[in-house]
Write a protein that holds these residues in place. Structure first.
Motif, PDB file in Angstrom:
ATOM      1  N   ASP A 382     -40.958 -73.495  27.544  1.00 16.49           N
ATOM      2  CA  ASP A 382     -42.082 -74.277  27.690  1.00 16.49           C
ATOM      3  C   ASP A 382     -43.249 -74.153  26.274  1.00 16.49           C
ATOM      4  N   GLY A 383     -42.320 -72.964  25.537  1.00 17.29           N
ATOM      5  CA  GLY A 383     -43.029 -72.730  24.106  1.00 17.29           C
ATOM      6  C   GLY A 383     -43.901 -74.042  23.113  1.00 17.29           C
ATOM      7  N   SER A 384     -43.264 -75.574  23.430  1.00 19.46           N
ATOM      8  CA  SER A 384     -43.545 -76.468  22.343  1.00 19.46           C
ATOM      9  C   SER A 384     -45.129 -77.149  23.397  1.00 19.46           C
ATOM     10  N   LEU A 385     -45.560 -75.929  24.208  1.00 21.97           N
ATOM     11  CA  LEU A 385     -47.225 -76.613  24.784  1.00 21.97           C
ATOM     12  C   LEU A 385     -48.342 -75.267  24.256  1.00 21.97           C
ATOM     13  N   LEU A 386     -46.920 -74.755  23.630  1.00 20.89           N
ATOM     14  CA  LEU A 386     -48.441 -73.883  22.463  1.00 20.89           C
ATOM     15  C   LEU A 386     -48.985 -73.681  20.815  1.00 20.89           C
ATOM     16  N   ASP A 387     -50.137 -74.115  20.602  1.00 22.66           N
ATOM     17  CA  ASP A 387     -50.286 -74.518  19.470  1.00 22.66           C
ATOM     18  C   ASP A 387     -50.414 -73.433  18.127  1.00 22.66           C
ATOM     19  N   ASP A 388     -50.622 -73.973  16.778  1.00 20.94           N
ATOM     20  CA  ASP A 388     -50.095 -72.742  16.211  1.00 20.94           C
ATOM     21  C   ASP A 388     -51.435 -71.849  16.676  1.00 20.94           C
ATOM     22  N   GLU A 389     -52.751 -71.839  17.105  1.00 19.34           N
ATOM     23  CA  GLU A 389     -52.965 -70.553  17.065  1.00 19.34           C
ATOM     24  C   GLU A 389     -52.316 -69.736  17.973  1.00 19.34           C
ATOM     25  N   ALA A 390     -51.703 -70.199  19.042  1.00 16.53           N
ATOM     26  CA  ALA A 390     -51.098 -69.567  20.386  1.00 16.53           C
ATOM     27  C   ALA A 390     -49.986 -68.886  20.015  1.00 16.53           C
ATOM     28  N   MET A 391     -48.948 -69.867  18.850  1.00 17.24           N
ATOM     29  CA  MET A 391     -48.505 -69.265  18.100  1.00 17.24           C
ATOM     30  C   MET A 391     -48.683 -67.516  17.065  1.00 17.24           C
ATOM     31  N   ALA A 392     -49.829 -67.922  16.707  1.00 17.98           N
ATOM     32  CA  ALA A 392     -49.773 -66.789  15.498  1.00 17.98           C
ATOM     33  C   ALA A 392     -50.515 -66.150  16.400  1.00 17.98           C
ATOM     34  N   THR A 393     -50.935 -65.342  17.575  1.00 16.72           N
ATOM     35  CA  THR A 393     -50.719 -64.885  18.985  1.00 16.72           C
ATOM     36  C   THR A 393     -49.360 -64.095  18.520  1.00 16.72           C
ATOM     37  N   LEU A 394     -49.108 -65.193  19.621  1.00 18.55           N
ATOM     38  CA  LEU A 394     -47.671 -64.044  20.315  1.00 18.55           C
ATOM     39  C   LEU A 394     -47.175 -63.316  18.987  1.00 18.55           C
ATOM     40  N   ARG A 395     -46.455 -64.297  17.709  1.00 20.01           N
ATOM     41  CA  ARG A 395     -46.369 -63.387  16.733  1.00 20.01           C
ATOM     42  C   ARG A 395     -46.946 -61.677  16.437  1.00 20.01           C
ATOM     43  N   ALA A 396     -48.518 -61.977  16.191  1.00 17.74           N
ATOM     44  CA  ALA A 396     -49.257 -61.054  15.996  1.00 17.74           C
ATOM     45  C   ALA A 396     -48.234 -59.788  17.106  1.00 17.74           C
ATOM     46  N   TYR A 397     -48.511 -60.221  18.463  1.00 17.52           N
ATOM     47  CA  TYR A 397     -48.429 -59.800  19.464  1.00 17.52           C
ATOM     48  C   TYR A 397     -47.148 -58.748  19.064  1.00 17.52           C
ATOM     49  N   ALA A 398     -45.840 -59.439  19.340  1.00 18.25           N
ATOM     50  CA  ALA A 398     -44.945 -59.172  18.962  1.00 18.25           C
ATOM     51  C   ALA A 398     -44.460 -58.356  17.679  1.00 18.25           C
ATOM     52  N   ASP A 399     -45.210 -59.075  17.092  1.00 19.17           N
ATOM     53  CA  ASP A 399     -45.383 -57.716  15.755  1.00 19.17           C
ATOM     54  C   ASP A 399     -45.799 -56.434  16.109  1.00 19.17           C
ATOM     55  N   GLU A 400     -47.080 -56.002  16.487  1.00 17.33           N
ATOM     56  CA  GLU A 400     -47.746 -55.323  16.915  1.00 17.33           C
ATOM     57  C   GLU A 400     -47.301 -53.884  17.554  1.00 17.33           C
ATOM     58  N   ASN A 401     -46.771 -54.410  19.368  1.00 16.34           N
ATOM     59  CA  ASN A 401     -45.966 -54.115  19.552  1.00 16.34           C
ATOM     60  C   ASN A 401     -44.446 -53.760  20.330  1.00 16.34           C
ATOM     61  N   ASP A 402     -43.900 -54.165  18.971  1.00 14.02           N
ATOM     62  CA  ASP A 402     -42.600 -54.043  18.375  1.00 14.02           C
ATOM     63  C   ASP A 402     -42.145 -55.085  20.050  1.00 14.02           C
ATOM     64  N   MET A 403     -42.115 -55.894  20.225  1.00 16.11           N
ATOM     65  CA  MET A 403     -42.145 -56.083  21.540  1.00 16.11           C
ATOM     66  C   MET A 403     -41.591 -58.085  20.928  1.00 16.11           C
TER      67      MET A 403
END
Length: 434
Positions: A382-403
């Motif tokens: 259900d990623g379509s429920l996430l707005d641009d801010e949420a996607m940016a947060t998700l991307r930043a977390y993935a990069d910062e935590n190597d996830m």
């Protein structure tokens, strides 16, 4: 470990798909009904048990299908074969880079997975109490279950003790004792004995008085008799001899009576029995008040003892809560500012459910990642429920935590992420068409 390469064939809506992720955020996009969810489910089915597999895992019209995950260190292959209507068999193999197969692949994969690996956003949907339970698993040095059991027992015990204290307090308040009431019981038996002695004493005095009056009366009688005799002597000289004898005898008797009279007590004061009778009358009432005072003091002592028990239970509960809070503070929770109370999760002092959607997403992903230290893969539906801010947060977390985060989103542009059309990667379809 992450997914280096994903391959699936004839799984749900998928025909044949190969994906080599580039970057930590893997977006699976496309229009609805093209097979995006099939990719995320295929990852889930390959890594988790058969309990999560749907009743028709193989694509309609095919007899078999498979999912292959190259995790770098391990290669996981799960095959599905149709046996009949809504029936299928599965085989799972896990091998290392050298091709050696593991004898217990299910147990090996279980060691890779966390409870939220395949649905991290489930954390944000949990009830507050369940969120607390999930995060407690990240505090290994404190036995929350034992503390909860002990607190529950002490809470119930304290409730019973407090009920006893309230009952004792009500009974104490019902006992009214005047300030002037005696503090010790009065012995009615002792008072009766005292009365008996007083009555015997007074009866002795009365007896002495009657005796004295009798003696005095006899003295008067004898004196009158003597006077009569003296008069008779004067009148009857001839009878002097006879009367003198009587006089001598009477005088002797008088002397003896005087001696006896000297032995009769005349200065002893009688005891006042009225006050003793009054004290006997009031003794019963006084004793009632003494009994009440004793009962009140007993109840007060019991109430104090019960209150001390209650206070001790409260301190034990508070100490365990303080120890739990200390263990949480010292534990390395996945997000700064994350706190646990007994019934809720706080983020920077605010209840988690009051945090913004972006913050809840960040925390949920972080919790899922912390539960999954070996396999650095998370699936987000259900990623379509996430707005641009949420996607940016998700991307930043993935990069910062190597996830590595695999996420599906509805997109019709064909320009975002790995685009799926008709069960295949769109780029691969265009190359085939050319």
């Amino acid at each position: 470990m992450k997914i280096v390469q994903f391959n699936a064939e004839n799984i749900k809506r998928l025909v044949a798909v190969e994906i080599r992720p580039d970057g930590n955020l893997v977006e699976i996009t496309g229009r609805n009904g093209q097979g995006k969810t099939s990719i995320l489910d295929a990852i889930w089915w390959a890594l988790d048990s058969n309990k999560v597999v749907q009743s028709k895992p193989v694509r309609d019209g095919a007899d078999s299908g498979y999912v292959r995950l190259d995790l770098g260190e391990y290669i996981v292959t799960k095959k599905f074969k149709v046996k009949g209507e809504d029936e299928f068999t599965t085989t799972l193999t896990v091998e290392n880079r050298d091709g050696a197969k593991y004898s217990s692949p299910v147990e090996l994969l279980k060691s890779f997975l966390g409870d939220l690996t395949f649905d991290p956003l489930a954390f944000s949907r949990m009830k507050a109490r369940d969120q607390v339970t999930a995060l407690r698993a990240m505090v290994p040095d404190f036995d929350f279950a034992a503390a909860d059991d002990a607190n529950d027992k002490d809470f119930k015990a304290r409730t019973d003790v407090n009920r006893t204290v309230r009952d004792l307090t009500a009974r104490i308040e019902a006992i009214q004792v005047p300030a002037s009431a005696p503090t010790e019981r009065v012995s009615a038996a002792d008072l009766l004995t005292e009365l008996q002695h007083a009555m015997e004493h007074n009866e002795g005095i009365e007896k002495e008085r009657r005796r004295r009056t009798s003696i005095q009366g006899r003295i008067v009688q004898l004196r009158e008799a003597n006077e009569t005799r003296r008069e008779d002597i004067r009148k009857l000289e001839q009878r002097i001899a006879d009367l003198n004898g009587g006089i001598a005898a009477a005088e002797q008797a008088i002397e003896e009576l005087h001696d006896e009279l000297d032995g009769v007590k005349d200065d002893v004061e009688p005891i006042d029995t009225a006050s003793i009778r009054e004290r006997i009358t009031t003794a019963e009432e006084a004793n009632r008040y003494v009994d009440r005072r004793v009962e009140r003091e007993r109840l007060e002592a019991e109430a104090k003892r019960q209150q001390e028990i209650s206070d001790g239970l409260t301190k034990a509960i508070d100490d365990r809560k303080a120890a739990a809070a200390k263990a949480v503070r010292e534990a390395k929770l996945p997000v700064a500012g994350l706190e646990l109370t007994e019934d809720a999760v706080l983020l920077n002092g605010v209840p988690f459910n009051q945090a913004s959607d972006a913050e809840q997403l960040r925390v949920s992903i972080a919790v899922a990642g912390a539960m999954n230290p070996r396999l650095r893969v998370i699936r987000v539906r259900d990623g379509s429920l996430l707005d641009d801010e949420a996607m940016a947060t998700l991307r930043a977390y993935a990069d910062e935590n190597d996830m590595q985060i695999w996420i599906e989103r509805v997109d019709s542009s064909g320009k975002v992420g790995v685009v799926i059309e008709d069960g295949m990667v769109a780029a691969a379809m265009r190359e085939a068409a050319e």
